[in-house]
Design an enzyme around this catalytic site. Structure first.
Site, PDB file in Angstrom:
ATOM      1  CG  ASP A 170      -1.858   1.170   1.244  1.00  0.00           C
ATOM      2  OD1 ASP A 170      -1.746   2.055   0.364  1.00  0.00           O
ATOM      3  OD2 ASP A 170      -2.717   1.221   2.150  1.00  0.00           O
ATOM      4  CE1 TYR A 173      -3.600  12.395 -10.716  1.00  0.00           C
ATOM      5  CE2 TYR A 173      -4.278  14.082 -12.291  1.00  0.00           C
ATOM      6  CZ  TYR A 173      -3.662  12.868 -12.016  1.00  0.00           C
ATOM      7  OH  TYR A 173      -3.109  12.139 -13.038  1.00  0.00           O
ATOM      8  CE  LYS A 203       0.090  11.744 -10.518  1.00  0.00           C
ATOM      9  NZ  LYS A 203       1.017  10.612 -10.721  1.00  0.00           N
ATOM     10  CB  ALA A 237      -7.791   3.830 -23.161  1.00  0.00           C
ATOM     11  N   GLY A 253      -8.350   1.914 -14.648  1.00  0.00           N
ATOM     12  CA  GLY A 253      -8.617   2.915 -13.623  1.00  0.00           C
ATOM     13  C   GLY A 253      -9.420   4.086 -14.153  1.00  0.00           C
ATOM     14  CG  ASP A 280     -14.177   1.450 -17.660  1.00  0.00           C
ATOM     15  OD1 ASP A 280     -14.849   1.962 -18.579  1.00  0.00           O
ATOM     16  OD2 ASP A 280     -14.591   0.497 -16.966  1.00  0.00           O
TER      17      ASP A 280
END
Length: 258
Positions: free
Chosen positions: A63, A156, A160, A190, A193, A195
């Site tokens: 993790d 996010y 990043k 694509a 994750g 999706d």
């Protein structure tokens, strides 16, 4: 001769999506590969696939939100194979939040996965390289959204963007150790994750990829296998002296306006 013959490559967040594609490409190019993930089932399935293709692979359950487990992922690979030559940080959390609705808990989750995990995995991997007085390479999978991004990606983007700064700082710090560290700002891709993200946060149907592709300049989303080929090049000696570069791998041109 493969681009990564006899290299030991650790792909953090490598059991699916872009990370799994990088693991496949690395094995194809001659590397011994270790991948990490939280769930053992996809990790074991990927290892079985890579070994069936004639490769040598290891799954390390971790993790990465826990900095100690991020460091331990490197230690486990060194114990198994004696060293780490290449590290790829491809794990990413993309859960949504704006400036106004992001909770401290959500912000901390993004920092843990998208910034702290790469930091401490790099710390352990670069320490191994420096300790052996051996050259090595690191590639951080970042995002084109780090340049600004959509309003619903606030935590996010914050994390990043920090990873961009870390990539350049670490590359500068260890250039004389011949440890090359680069980043890749990937665009809309694509993956499994993505999706799940589209269906969970945006109510997308099963045909969302086709609908999205029709609105993109190249007629398709970014493909994990294409990204993987680029990452393998950056990991390999064929990318020469390049270090501290954060490359925009996307079909939208930053600064271009219609």
């Amino acid at each position: 001769m493969g681009l990564l013959d006899d290299k030991v490559v650790l792909v953090n967040g490598g059991s699916q999506g872009v990370g799994a594609a990088i693991a496949r490409a690395a094995v194809r190019e001659g590397a011994v590969v270790a991948v990490t993930g939280r769930r053992p089932e996809p990790g074991a399935a990927l290892v079985a696939e890579l070994e069936a293709a004639g490769g040598k692979a290891l799954f390390v359950r971790a993790d990465l939100a826990d900095a100690e487990q991020a460091r331990a992922s490197v230690t486990r690979v060194v114990e198994a194979y004696g060293r780490v030559d290449c590290l790829v940080n491809s794990a990413g959390l993309t859960s949504r939040g704006t400036l106004l609705d992001t909770t401290p808990e959500l912000f901390d989750q993004h920092i843990a996965i998208n910034l702290k995990a790469p930091f401490f995995a790099m710390q352990a991997a670069v320490a191994d390289m420096v300790g052996r007085k051996a050259p090595g390479t690191v590639v951080n999978i970042i995002t084109s959204s780090a340049h600004g991004g959509q309003p619903f990606l606030a935590p996010y983007v914050a994390a990043k963007a920090g990873l961009i700064g870390l990539t350049r700082n670490a590359a500068h710090a260890h250039r004389w150790d011949r440890v090359r560290i680069n980043g890749l700002n990937i665009g809309w891709t694509a993956t499994e994750g993505e999706d799940a993200t589209q269906k969970t946060f945006h109510g997308a149907g099963d045909d969302w990829r086709e609908e999205a592709a029709a609105k993109l300049p190249m007629g398709k989303l970014g493909q994990p296998d294409e990204i993987a080929d680029f990452v393998v090049l950056l990991l390999s000696d064929r990318s020469g002296v390049v270090t501290g570069s954060v490359i925009d791998w996307d079909q939208n041109v930053l600064g271009g306006l219609d």
